[in-house]
Design a protein around this motif. Structure first.
Motif, short mmCIF file in Angstrom:
data_model
loop_
_atom_site.label_atom_id
_atom_site.label_comp_id
_atom_site.label_asym_id
_atom_site.label_seq_id
_atom_site.Cartn_x
_atom_site.Cartn_y
_atom_site.Cartn_z
N SER A 147 -5.26 -2.99 -1.21
CA SER A 147 -4.95 -4.02 -2.21
C SER A 147 -3.52 -3.85 -2.68
O SER A 147 -2.91 -2.80 -2.54
CB SER A 147 -5.91 -3.92 -3.41
OG SER A 147 -5.74 -2.67 -4.07
N GLY A 148 -2.98 -4.93 -3.25
CA GLY A 148 -1.67 -4.86 -3.88
C GLY A 148 -0.52 -5.22 -2.96
O GLY A 148 -0.69 -5.47 -1.76
N MET A 149 0.69 -5.20 -3.55
CA MET A 149 1.91 -5.57 -2.86
C MET A 149 2.85 -4.38 -2.79
O MET A 149 2.99 -3.61 -3.74
CB MET A 149 2.63 -6.69 -3.63
CG MET A 149 1.94 -8.03 -3.59
SD MET A 149 1.93 -8.76 -1.93
CE MET A 149 3.67 -8.69 -1.51
N VAL A 182 -6.87 -7.89 0.35
CA VAL A 182 -6.07 -7.13 1.31
C VAL A 182 -4.81 -6.61 0.63
O VAL A 182 -4.52 -6.96 -0.52
CB VAL A 182 -5.67 -8.01 2.52
CG1 VAL A 182 -6.91 -8.46 3.29
CG2 VAL A 182 -4.85 -9.22 2.06
N ALA A 183 -4.05 -5.80 1.35
CA ALA A 183 -2.74 -5.34 0.91
C ALA A 183 -1.68 -6.04 1.77
O ALA A 183 -1.92 -6.32 2.94
CB ALA A 183 -2.62 -3.83 1.05
N ILE A 184 -0.53 -6.31 1.17
CA ILE A 184 0.57 -6.93 1.90
C ILE A 184 1.83 -6.12 1.68
O ILE A 184 2.16 -5.75 0.54
CB ILE A 184 0.79 -8.39 1.44
CG1 ILE A 184 -0.38 -9.27 1.89
CG2 ILE A 184 2.11 -8.94 1.98
CD1 ILE A 184 -0.26 -10.72 1.45
N ASP A 185 2.52 -5.85 2.77
CA ASP A 185 3.81 -5.17 2.71
C ASP A 185 4.89 -6.10 3.23
O ASP A 185 4.74 -6.70 4.31
CB ASP A 185 3.80 -3.89 3.55
CG ASP A 185 5.11 -3.13 3.45
OD1 ASP A 185 5.48 -2.72 2.34
OD2 ASP A 185 5.78 -2.97 4.50
N VAL A 186 5.96 -6.26 2.45
CA VAL A 186 7.07 -7.14 2.81
C VAL A 186 8.22 -6.31 3.36
O VAL A 186 8.57 -5.26 2.80
CB VAL A 186 7.55 -7.95 1.58
CG1 VAL A 186 8.80 -8.76 1.92
CG2 VAL A 186 6.43 -8.87 1.10
N LEU A 200 2.58 -14.01 -3.10
CA LEU A 200 1.87 -13.22 -2.10
C LEU A 200 0.87 -12.28 -2.77
O LEU A 200 -0.19 -11.99 -2.21
CB LEU A 200 2.84 -12.42 -1.25
CG LEU A 200 3.57 -13.18 -0.14
CD1 LEU A 200 4.55 -12.26 0.58
CD2 LEU A 200 2.59 -13.80 0.86
N GLY A 201 1.19 -11.84 -3.99
CA GLY A 201 0.24 -11.00 -4.72
C GLY A 201 -1.04 -11.74 -5.03
O GLY A 201 -2.14 -11.17 -4.94
N HIS A 202 -0.92 -13.02 -5.40
CA HIS A 202 -2.12 -13.83 -5.63
C HIS A 202 -2.93 -13.97 -4.34
O HIS A 202 -4.16 -13.90 -4.35
CB HIS A 202 -1.73 -15.22 -6.15
CG HIS A 202 -1.00 -15.20 -7.45
ND1 HIS A 202 -1.34 -14.37 -8.49
CD2 HIS A 202 0.07 -15.94 -7.88
CE1 HIS A 202 -0.52 -14.58 -9.51
NE2 HIS A 202 0.35 -15.51 -9.17
N LEU A 203 -2.20 -14.19 -3.24
CA LEU A 203 -2.87 -14.36 -1.95
C LEU A 203 -3.58 -13.06 -1.54
O LEU A 203 -4.72 -13.09 -1.08
CB LEU A 203 -1.83 -14.78 -0.91
CG LEU A 203 -2.30 -15.21 0.47
CD1 LEU A 203 -1.31 -16.20 1.09
CD2 LEU A 203 -2.47 -14.02 1.40
#
Length: 374
Positions: free
Chosen positions: A352-354, A290-294, A281-284
């Motif tokens: 940005s980032g995870m 964008v930033a992604i939060d799991v 998901l970090g690559h994506l």
């Protein structure tokens, strides 16, 4: 280099119709002399085929010979509609009904990606195909053909090759494709390289399409391969968790969950989970800007809890950073319902980032080939 089959370090064992194109596929062949007979004897014991080989049957690829090996590996196989011409000529012809195709390649190295005392030859063959088929499907493409190259000692038992090739074909069929050709060379240990071809949809699904407001979702199991690896490395009683161990030996990418999505599915980006959910998901996220939060609560898997209790581990680490499950992680328009088989596990936001539950994750995000211990 560690001695063959010595396995000194368990930590490194993770891991039709239409326009056509010709691919530069050499026929399977074996060249050169062999290695030690000790290697062959140990391989034969591992696959339990000694009693099935008569005195007149060639026991090794050296004894069998190059062209007999070619015939044996290809005999009785039928090609899928994606292969217009299979083994026998200097190259195969792979169909490209859309006028283009998706292509990916990956490698497996003995004692790096598999261990012969942990995986049967058929398991290794299936794993080699599965990890390549998953890359093609992650682009939204249907697998059509595979090319397989194998490096092996000349004293490799023929029975090992038989089971390995059966495994290749079993997973190729499960993915809806076939093996169009390849090559075999002498090597001091087993090295496998697979190239996968696939028919893309009108719009391939890239890593770079995620947008703030999208839902992050997963199809397939997470953490099972890492848990199975941990059981094997710990020398645990494998009969207690056979399905978890099997998940490490043979991943089960949910190809159909992706390929059966309706044409109007609101998918915006996708990747297969080969290195770990956070890593991939970090690559994506990086590709999409964008930033992604799991949401860790969405990842809970009751089947992994007793394994974690036995080993004194936190299953969340397996779920977030364990690789080789080859599940699929994707982003979808947050205003639309998810297709069948997909489970929401997070959100896309600006930046940005995870993050996990709104905070940075402490520790590695997943597998990285050249990292310390990787």
């Amino acid at each position: 280099m560690a001695p063959l089959l010595g396995f000194p370090d368990p930590s490194v064992a993770n891991r039709g119709g239409g326009q056509s194109v010709c691919t530069g596929i050499r026929r399977f062949g074996v060249r050169g002399a062999g290695t030690s007979t000790v290697y062959a004897a140990r391989l034969t014991r591992l696959i339990g085929k000694e009693s099935a080989i008569t005195d007149s049957t060639p026991r090794t690829v050296r004894e069998l010979g190059e062209f007999a090996l070619i015939a044996r590996m290809n005999g009785g196989r039928s090609q899928s509609t994606g292969v217009l011409l299979g083994p026998g000529d200097d190259a195969a012809i792979v169909a490209a009904p859309a006028g283009r195709y998706v292509v990916s390649t990956d490698m497996l190295v003995q004692d790096r990606h598999f261990r012969l005392d942990w995986s049967a030859p058929g398991d290794i063959g299936r794993k080699a195909i599965a990890q390549n088929a998953a890359d093609v499907v992650a682009m939204g493409a249907a697998p059509s053909a595979f090319v397989v190259s194998l490096g092996c000692p000349a004293d490799t038992p023929v029975a090992f090759i038989d089971e390995f090739v059966d495994g290749l074909w079993a997973e190729a069929r499960r993915a809806g494709a076939s093996i169009a050709g390849g090559d075999v060379v002498r090597s001091p240990l087993l090295v496998i390289s697979v190239t996968a071809f696939g028919d893309p949809p009108d719009r391939a699904v890239l890593r770079s399409g995620a947008r703030p407001g999208d839902t992050v979702a997963v199809a397939g199991r997470l953490g099972w391969s890492a848990a199975g690896l941990a059981l094997l490395a710990a020398g645990a009683d494998l009969t207690r968790f056979p399905e978890v161990v099997a998940a490490h030996r043979v991943p089960q990418p949910p190809y159909d969950t992706v390929l059966a999505m309706p044409a109007d599915a609101a998918i915006t980006a996708m990747a297969d989970v080969s290195d770990g959910l956070l890593a991939d998901l970090g690559h994506l996220a990086a590709a999409s800007g964008v930033a992604i939060d799991v949401d860790s609560a969405a990842l809970g898997d009751p089947a992994l809890r007793p394994v974690a209790e036995l080993l004194g581990e936190d299953p969340l680490g397996w779920l977030l950073t364990g690789g080789e499950d080859h599940a699929f992680a994707a982003t979808f328009d947050g205003a639309q319902p998810l297709p069948p088989g997909w489970v929401a596990v997070g959100r896309v936001g600006p930046g940005s980032g995870m993050t996990v539950d709104g905070a940075a994750w402490a520790g590695p995000a997943g597998w990285e080939s050249f990292a310390e211990g990787g």
